[in-house]
Design an enzyme around this catalytic site. Structure first.
Site, PDB file in Angstrom:
ATOM      1  CE  LYS A   1      -3.912  -1.639   2.570  1.00 23.74           C
ATOM      2  NZ  LYS A   1      -4.899  -1.568   1.594  1.00 23.74           N
TER       3      LYS A   1
ATOM      4  NE  ARG B   1     -10.899  -9.705  -1.928  1.00 30.92           N
ATOM      5  CZ  ARG B   1     -11.278  -8.500  -2.893  1.00 30.92           C
ATOM      6  NH1 ARG B   1     -11.636  -9.232  -4.029  1.00 30.92           N
ATOM      7  NH2 ARG B   1     -11.162  -7.384  -2.298  1.00 30.92           N
TER       8      ARG B   1
HETATM    9  N1  BES Z   1      -8.161  -3.845   4.477  1.00 27.30           N
HETATM   10  C1  BES Z   1      -8.401  -3.247   3.147  1.00 27.30           C
HETATM   11  C2  BES Z   1      -9.600  -2.615   2.820  1.00 27.30           C
HETATM   12  C3  BES Z   1      -9.777  -1.298   3.388  1.00 27.30           C
HETATM   13  C4  BES Z   1      -9.209  -0.053   2.828  1.00 27.30           C
HETATM   14  C5  BES Z   1     -10.172  -0.906   4.735  1.00 27.30           C
HETATM   15  C6  BES Z   1      -9.236   1.235   3.328  1.00 27.30           C
HETATM   16  C7  BES Z   1     -10.229   0.208   5.104  1.00 27.30           C
HETATM   17  C8  BES Z   1      -9.932   1.332   4.446  1.00 27.30           C
HETATM   18  C9  BES Z   1      -8.370  -4.575   2.234  1.00 27.30           C
HETATM   19  O1  BES Z   1      -7.438  -5.686   2.571  1.00 27.30           O
HETATM   20  C10 BES Z   1      -7.599  -4.025   0.808  1.00 27.30           C
HETATM   21  O2  BES Z   1      -6.314  -3.748   0.969  1.00 27.30           O
HETATM   22  N2  BES Z   1      -8.529  -4.159  -0.248  1.00 27.30           N
HETATM   23  C11 BES Z   1      -8.137  -3.670  -1.399  1.00 27.30           C
HETATM   24  C12 BES Z   1      -8.719  -4.439  -2.592  1.00 27.30           C
HETATM   25  C13 BES Z   1      -8.248  -4.401  -3.886  1.00 27.30           C
HETATM   26  C14 BES Z   1      -6.729  -4.685  -3.935  1.00 27.30           C
HETATM   27  C15 BES Z   1      -8.745  -5.471  -4.927  1.00 27.30           C
HETATM   28  C16 BES Z   1      -8.880  -2.200  -1.794  1.00 27.30           C
HETATM   29  O3  BES Z   1      -9.857  -1.943  -1.242  1.00 27.30           O
HETATM   30  O4  BES Z   1      -8.090  -1.331  -2.225  1.00 27.30           O
HETATM   31 ZN    ZN Z   2      -5.374  -5.362   2.001  1.00 22.67          ZN
END
Ligand code: BES
Ligand code: ZN
Ligand code: ZN
Length: 496
Positions: free
Chosen positions: A274, A349
């Site tokens: 990230k 997931r």
């Molecule tokens: N934990 C994150 C989702 C999230 C993002 C929660 C911001 C709270 C605030 C999750 O694991 C994630 O990173 N999801 C990605 C999925 C994508 C790579 C398809 C996302 O939402 O960007």
């Molecule tokens: Zn994630």
């Protein structure tokens, strides 16, 4: 927090006496006590206070005249003129406690207003609001906050002419609010202080305290069971994964509800790292796990009888490292489905899929609810005011929507048609873990749907509500403790 008081308001010689008033259609609001109503008339005439919801008036009664109040301060809080709801009283409770903490009051007496509404609902709402609104996380502060609240409040009492059913209402409000505060605590802890093993430790403690059963599946066991999702996501971490299972059994004839909560104690994204801005918030990626454990705590403490419960928290960190999952890797989830991991940041997931498939196979639940900070996409769609709800079952949705509305934690249902699942087709494995960017909250839920079979299931995407949730008196900045109260209410009011 809240106790009964037999002391008549007039004789209460404490720090803060609190009245609640409705906004009147015309004229000044009234609480039915001569001296206070006199002040309300004057202040209303000046245009300073009309009893609007959230409005307040703090004053210091004269001590010199006869027959005056013995209290040091009098606080009047407005309830507005909208229909009564438990949420209205919850917010009033939050307003009262934050004002009390801002003053130097050490104790307060709250006078239950004589209103045309359900007394137990009112008292339960007030009790919840007081506890939720008093929440502060001060563990890592070495000094008192000079500009912050006095935080001297030590005692809150309720005076009610009619007490029917109110003792239980106070208790229930307190139990569920304290559980939500516990969930906030877990989330506030830095990721190094709230690791997978902290989840199992808490599960064991809960089991011992409330006669539940706690089983922890450790890394070796998870590998043996073929849980390639949680084991894979964990590969870059120095802390082993843990899967915490907590069982609350009421009677064999009662239906079983399985709760699954995402316990990702830090989500860096893994190799699909990230961006660094805001990454610290990813210590909150365990809020789903906290919610289901704390909901179990509240249900067990309140001894709710309608449903058998099983809660599963798959817990791990998601970090890059020499052994971490790489984009393009293929894993095998519990039950045998293969997944191409296109993006290691879509890890929630993967760990949920193992927990859902395992929980359904092992416990044969009548229904399943999972709670997860699953997607940024749900925040784009719903902002911070509604939790996303995705489900394969109408009745489950209806009861969850109602529970959320009663709890002041609204949910919004998103569609879940087979069209979205097509985005998850993989060239080399059964499915892949991400679809296109569009509709990301739905493709994430579609992935989970592949692991629940025909079991009635609902997925709560709390990414937008687990922290930075709607600003209100009883919701602090930071983690909200979302879903604990909704789940508790769901179990309590569940109907076949
Ligand atoms: N934990 C994150 C989702 C999230 C993002 C929660 C911001 C709270 C605030 C999750 O694991 C994630 O990173 N999801 C990605 C999925 C994508 C790579 C398809 C996302 O939402 O960007
Ligand atoms: Zn994630
Ligand atoms: Zn995550």
């Amino acid at each position: 927090m809240l106790q009964f008081s037999k002391v008549e308001p007039k004789n209460y010689a404490g720090d803060l006496l609190v009245y609640l008033v409705r906004q009147s259609g015309k004229g000044a609001p009234r609480c039915g006590v001569g001296m206070v109503d006199e002040v309300l008339r004057r202040v209303h005439a000046l245009g300073d206070f009309s009893g609007k919801e959230g409005e307040h008036l703090l004053f210091y009664p004269e001590k010199t005249k006869q027959g005056v109040f013995a209290a040091q301060r009098i606080l009047v809080v407005g309830l507005g003129k909208e229909d009564f709801s438990q949420e209205l009283f919850r917010k009033a409770g939050g307003t009262i406690v934050s004002l009390a903490m801002k003053s130097k009051a050490r104790d307060l007496l709250l006078v239950a207003p004589d209103l045309d509404c359900d007394l137990t609902e009112m008292v339960e709402g007030l009790s919840e609001g007081l506890v939720l609104g008093a929440y502060r996380f001060r563990k890592y502060k070495t000094k008192k906050d000079a500009d912050g609240p006095g935080e001297m409040l030590q005692q809150a009492a309720l005076y009610s002419a009619d007490r029917t059913g109110t003792g239980k209402a106070i208790k229930l409000g307190e139990i569920v609010a304290q559980a939500a505060c516990r969930a906030r605590d877990m989330a506030n802890e830095p990721a190094s202080h709230w690791t997978p093993s902290h989840f199992s430790e808490y599960g064991r403690q809960l089991a011992a305290a409330h006669g539940m059963t706690c089983t922890v599946l450790t890394q070796a066991r998870l590998k043996k069971l073929g849980m390639g999702g949680i084991v894979g996501v964990n590969q870059g971490s120095a802390c082993p994964p843990e899967m915490v299972i907590l069982e609350y059994a009421v009677k064999p004839s009662a239906p079983t509800l399985l709760l699954v909560g995402k316990g990702l104690t830090f989500d860096s994204g893994g190799i699909s790292l990230k961006p660094s801005a805001g990454m610290e918030e990813m210590k909150y990626d365990m809020c789903g796990g906290a919610a289901v454990l704390c909901a179990m705590q509240a249900v067990a403490q309140a001894k709710l009888k309608g449903l058998n419960l099983v809660a599963i928290v798959p817990a791990t960190e998601n970090l890059p490292g020499p052994a971490a999952l790489k984009p393009g890797d293929v894993i095998t989830q519990y039950g045998g489905k293969t997944v191409e991991v296109v993006n290691t940041d879509a890890e929630g997931r993967l760990i949920l899929a193992d927990a859902l498939a395992y929980g359904i196979k092992k416990y044969k639940p009548d229904m399943v609810i999972d709670v997860a900070t699953l997607t940024g996409a749900v925040i784009i769609g719903l902002g911070h005011h509604h939790t996303g709800l995705l489900s394969n079952d109408e009745d489950l949705c209806e009861q969850l929507l109602a529970a959320g509305a009663r709890s002041g934690e609204p949910l919004w249902r998103l569609p879940l048609d087979p069209e979205y699942t097509k985005q998850l087709k993989s060239e080399i494995a059964d499915i892949k873990n991400v679809g296109k960017k569009d509709g990301g909250a739905i493709t994430a839920a579609s992935f989970l749907k592949e692991f629940v079979g025909e079991t009635p299931w609902a997925h709560l995407d709390i990414a937008g509500t687990a922290w930075d949730f709607t600003e209100k008196s009883y919701i602090p900045k930071g983690p909200s403790g979302i879903a604990v109260r909704t789940l508790f209410d769901f179990v309590r009011k569940w109907k076949k």
